[in-house]
Scaffold this motif. Structure first.
Motif, PDB file in Angstrom:
ATOM      1  N   VAL A   1       3.110  -5.465   5.485  1.00 31.36           N
ATOM      2  CA  VAL A   1       2.918  -4.013   4.914  1.00 31.36           C
ATOM      3  C   VAL A   1       4.142  -3.422   4.655  1.00 31.36           C
ATOM      4  O   VAL A   1       5.209  -3.698   5.355  1.00 31.36           O
ATOM      5  N   ILE A   2       4.269  -2.885   3.371  1.00 25.76           N
ATOM      6  CA  ILE A   2       5.293  -2.172   3.141  1.00 25.76           C
ATOM      7  C   ILE A   2       5.198  -1.069   2.559  1.00 25.76           C
ATOM      8  O   ILE A   2       4.064  -1.032   1.748  1.00 25.76           O
ATOM      9  N   THR A   3       6.340   0.005   2.141  1.00 24.72           N
ATOM     10  CA  THR A   3       6.331   0.859   1.340  1.00 24.72           C
ATOM     11  C   THR A   3       7.180   0.799  -0.077  1.00 24.72           C
ATOM     12  O   THR A   3       8.234   0.324   0.508  1.00 24.72           O
ATOM     13  N   ASP A   4       6.328   0.681  -1.207  1.00 27.12           N
ATOM     14  CA  ASP A   4       7.353   0.571  -2.298  1.00 27.12           C
ATOM     15  C   ASP A   4       7.502   2.205  -2.804  1.00 27.12           C
ATOM     16  O   ASP A   4       6.938   2.558  -3.504  1.00 27.12           O
ATOM     17  N   ALA A   5       8.540   2.543  -2.117  1.00 33.21           N
ATOM     18  CA  ALA A   5       9.046   4.102  -2.045  1.00 33.21           C
ATOM     19  C   ALA A   5       9.300   4.416  -3.596  1.00 33.21           C
ATOM     20  O   ALA A   5       9.869   3.741  -4.540  1.00 33.21           O
ATOM     21  N   MET A   6       8.439   5.444  -3.970  1.00 27.99           N
ATOM     22  CA  MET A   6       8.510   6.046  -5.573  1.00 27.99           C
ATOM     23  C   MET A   6       8.354   4.785  -6.459  1.00 27.99           C
ATOM     24  O   MET A   6       8.729   5.071  -7.825  1.00 27.99           O
ATOM     25  N   GLY A   7       7.718   3.895  -6.088  1.00 29.64           N
ATOM     26  CA  GLY A   7       7.003   2.948  -6.974  1.00 29.64           C
ATOM     27  C   GLY A   7       5.475   2.884  -6.874  1.00 29.64           C
ATOM     28  O   GLY A   7       4.897   3.817  -7.097  1.00 29.64           O
ATOM     29  N   ARG A   8       5.021   1.754  -6.329  1.00 33.55           N
ATOM     30  CA  ARG A   8       3.527   1.636  -6.249  1.00 33.55           C
ATOM     31  C   ARG A   8       2.950   2.455  -5.113  1.00 33.55           C
ATOM     32  O   ARG A   8       1.661   2.736  -5.212  1.00 33.55           O
ATOM     33  N   GLY A   9       3.709   2.588  -4.093  1.00 32.19           N
ATOM     34  CA  GLY A   9       3.211   3.067  -2.768  1.00 32.19           C
ATOM     35  C   GLY A   9       3.176   2.253  -1.675  1.00 32.19           C
ATOM     36  O   GLY A   9       3.785   1.121  -1.559  1.00 32.19           O
TER      37      GLY A   9
ATOM     38  N   THR B   1      -8.346   8.146  -3.534  1.00 35.17           N
ATOM     39  CA  THR B   1      -7.550   8.491  -4.163  1.00 35.17           C
ATOM     40  C   THR B   1      -6.237   8.472  -3.768  1.00 35.17           C
ATOM     41  O   THR B   1      -5.604   9.282  -3.048  1.00 35.17           O
ATOM     42  N   GLY B   2      -5.260   7.584  -4.780  1.00 31.70           N
ATOM     43  CA  GLY B   2      -3.887   7.451  -4.398  1.00 31.70           C
ATOM     44  C   GLY B   2      -3.700   6.760  -3.013  1.00 31.70           C
ATOM     45  O   GLY B   2      -4.603   6.478  -2.250  1.00 31.70           O
ATOM     46  N   THR B   3      -2.023   6.549  -2.669  1.00 30.64           N
ATOM     47  CA  THR B   3      -1.899   5.754  -1.554  1.00 30.64           C
ATOM     48  C   THR B   3      -1.697   6.569  -0.425  1.00 30.64           C
ATOM     49  O   THR B   3      -1.587   7.912  -0.581  1.00 30.64           O
ATOM     50  N   ILE B   4      -1.717   5.993   0.740  1.00 29.50           N
ATOM     51  CA  ILE B   4      -1.659   6.548   2.042  1.00 29.50           C
ATOM     52  C   ILE B   4       0.056   7.116   2.092  1.00 29.50           C
ATOM     53  O   ILE B   4       0.804   6.257   1.780  1.00 29.50           O
ATOM     54  N   GLU B   5       0.300   8.439   2.300  1.00 35.16           N
ATOM     55  CA  GLU B   5       1.571   8.925   1.997  1.00 35.16           C
ATOM     56  C   GLU B   5       2.170   8.818   3.278  1.00 35.16           C
ATOM     57  O   GLU B   5       2.240   9.472   4.461  1.00 35.16           O
ATOM     58  N   GLY B   6       3.262   7.949   3.300  1.00 37.08           N
ATOM     59  CA  GLY B   6       4.305   7.592   4.291  1.00 37.08           C
ATOM     60  C   GLY B   6       5.036   6.345   4.021  1.00 37.08           C
ATOM     61  O   GLY B   6       4.984   5.729   2.950  1.00 37.08           O
ATOM     62  N   ILE B   7       6.015   6.300   5.041  1.00 37.58           N
ATOM     63  CA  ILE B   7       6.797   5.154   4.835  1.00 37.58           C
ATOM     64  C   ILE B   7       6.920   4.159   6.131  1.00 37.58           C
ATOM     65  O   ILE B   7       6.178   4.649   7.252  1.00 37.58           O
TER      66      ILE B   7
ATOM     67  N   GLY C   1       5.336   9.430   8.732  1.00 38.35           N
ATOM     68  CA  GLY C   1       4.927  10.510   7.829  1.00 38.35           C
ATOM     69  C   GLY C   1       5.842  11.144   6.944  1.00 38.35           C
ATOM     70  O   GLY C   1       5.571  12.635   6.652  1.00 38.35           O
ATOM     71  N   LEU C   2       6.904  10.517   6.334  1.00 35.49           N
ATOM     72  CA  LEU C   2       7.639  11.106   5.420  1.00 35.49           C
ATOM     73  C   LEU C   2       7.019  11.163   4.034  1.00 35.49           C
ATOM     74  O   LEU C   2       6.383  10.535   3.532  1.00 35.49           O
ATOM     75  N   GLN C   3       6.949  12.445   3.611  1.00 39.15           N
ATOM     76  CA  GLN C   3       6.149  13.063   2.242  1.00 39.15           C
ATOM     77  C   GLN C   3       7.425  12.994   1.025  1.00 39.15           C
ATOM     78  O   GLN C   3       8.194  13.830   1.013  1.00 39.15           O
TER      79      GLN C   3
END
Length: 507
Positions: free
Chosen positions: A88-96, A121-127, A145-147
């Motif tokens: 699992v990973i966050t594609d920050a400012m990309g896919r999510g 609706t939309g990705t879980i918001e965080g990193i 939980g960085l927004q």
């Protein structure tokens, strides 16, 4: 006995996560805007590591083509469950926030499923997501939980602390609204959570203090994966802040039971140099340190410097073999720009009007792995203009460029530009980019290193064009999450690279 080398993985390899499967260790790190994304290293002894592949090797797996600098693949967690590798990973400012799977850690990996909110609706918001399962098979995604979306000030986004949701991996949808967990001792940026069940207890390990000099690791314990968690009495477990240790910024760790039953923590850190240890040339690298247990709590030893021997890499290009896995591109895959077939024995780059100052240049490169480092490439610019560049991003880079009857050394540093030129007879030359320890003439050794930019015409002598202070290509000055990447590029016509030699050490 296992020798713990430090760095464990040299060069730009931050945010390490590790998992053991059948006596084999697999380690994943962040890549931000570079492709292929998320390298996977493998080891059986924790000493020798092999790059076996990447998670993101196909278009669309990571949406980094248009991410701003510093966005992209942030902080993976790699785990193994029911015979399958999960990442699992966050594609920050990309896919999510994304979930990848593979039967073999070397790949191929899945296309990546978006982890969506409870309403779909939309990705879980965080990193910095972590993935864990309890004995009943319930899957937990624990994250910072960085927004990043909708922030009024992009430099001061909202932060909700460490959060957690149960997730249905069949639909990749959260089963509940995020709930807050333990978020550390009160330092800024609680992040990098990892959740473990060890000897019947659940441990939540996080980083806090920011990924700079205040970086640290803290841990809490609970009877259940959802908490409540109680912090360890000795938090933070590890931090190099306000110490003379040669490895600074230590944090963002992951625990694993290593060879011989020794608990280990892989974590990121930097190797700063200068009179005040102010400049980290290579950015955040992967390190390792022993862990011991006392009264149900882990104790993480300070990270000790133990560099590997120097290396020399010589590359000859051939249409019969693809580029090895160490090559990377910027917001596009190396195979999108590297032509190995049109001229046997050369890597040909076809310019498209971009330069190293653009977000998606015609560029392929490799990480700088050593503090003292020299790269020489032979280029044929009879039909084009291009050269050799070391970069942190499109705003901070040094290059030595040939073509049009001249060789030009160029420093592009945060909006400042300086050039030094000399004539070039013919279209073939060796271009040199050397990173060296500062000499006695540098006051207080007030920098990380010095770059020497030079060239050697065919049949001629080496000609020095410029000497540039290396501090400008450090993580502190560029304020970068990445590190130095050295590569070849084209800005006009076709540039043929016929050889690559890199050597370095960390003395």
């Amino acid at each position: 006995m296992t020798t713990l080398y430090n760095p464990l993985i040299n060069g730009f390899h931050p945010d390490p996560s590790v998992v053991e499967v059948g006596g084999v260790y697999y380690l994943a790190t962040s890549t931000f805007e570079y492709l292929p994304g998320i390298p996977i290293h493998r080891s059986t002894d924790f000493e020798t590591w092999e790059l076996i592949g990447h998670v993101a090797t196909r278009p669309g797996q990571l949406g980094v083509e248009d991410v701003p600098t510093g966005g992209g693949a942030w902080a993976p967690t790699i785990r193994h469950h029911d015979g399958v590798f999960h990442l699992v990973i966050t594609d920050a400012m990309g896919r999510g926030m994304l979930h990848f799977t593979a039967d073999d850690a070397a790949g191929p990996w899945s296309d990546g499923d978006l982890l969506s909110k409870v309403d779909g609706t939309g990705t879980i918001e965080g990193i910095d997501p972590d993935i864990a399962w309890d004995a009943g098979g319930t899957c937990y995604i624990t994250f910072s939980g960085l927004q990043l979306t909708g922030a009024l000030d992009p430099n001061q986004p909202a932060h909700l602390g460490i959060q957690q949701v149960r997730v249905d991996l069949g639909t990749h949808r959260a089963l509940e609204e995020p709930r807050s967990l333990w978020s550390g001792t009160g330092l800024m940026f609680p992040e990098a959570p990892h959740l473990y069940e060890i000897d019947g207890a659940w441990y939540l390990m996080i980083a806090e203090g920011g990924t700079e000099r205040g970086h640290s690791i803290s841990i809490a314990r609970s009877d259940a994966p959802e908490g409540p968690f109680d912090g360890a009495p000795g938090n933070p477990l590890v931090s190099a802040r306000s110490t003379p240790r040669p490895i600074q910024n230590t944090g963002h760790g992951d625990l694993v039971l290593g060879p011989g039953g020794q608990w280990l923590c892989v974590l990121l850190g930097v190797r700063p140099r200068s009179g005040t240890r102010a400049f980290s040339a290579l950015g955040r690298e992967t390190f390792v340190t022993p862990v011991s247990w006392h009264d149900g709590w882990p104790a993480i030893a300070p990270v000790e410097r133990n560099p590997r021997p120097g290396t020399r890499v010589e590359i000859a290009f051939t249409p019969d073999e693809p580029l090895d896995a160490e090559w990377v591109g910027i917001r596009r895959l190396p195979t999108d720009v590297a032509d190995l077939g049109s001229r046997p024995g050369a890597l040909v780059l076809h310019a498209d009007g971009t330069t190293p100052s653009d977000p998606r240049p015609v560029f392929v490169g490799r990480r700088q792995e050593h503090l003292n480092n020299s790269v020489t490439v032979r280029v044929d610019v009879s039909d084009g203009v291009g050269g050799l560049v070391v970069r942190y991003d499109e705003g901070f880079h040094l290059e030595i460029e040939a073509g049009g009857g001249a060789v030009t050394a160029r420093a592009a540093l945060g909006g400042l530009l300086q050039e030094w030129s000399a004539p070039l007879a013919g279209g073939v030359a060796d271009l040199h980019l050397d990173s060296v320890t500062p000499g006695a003439g540098w006051r207080m050794v007030s920098t990380s290193d010095v770059f020497r930019l030079a060239f050697t015409p065919v049949g001629g002598a080496r000609a020095e064009l410029a000497e540039v202070d290396g501090r400008f290509l450090s993580s502190e000055v560029a304020e970068s999450f990445t590190g130095r990447v050295i590569g070849v590029y084209a800005v006009e016509g076709d540039v043929a690279v016929t050889s690559w030699t890199a050597e370095g050490d960390d003395d």
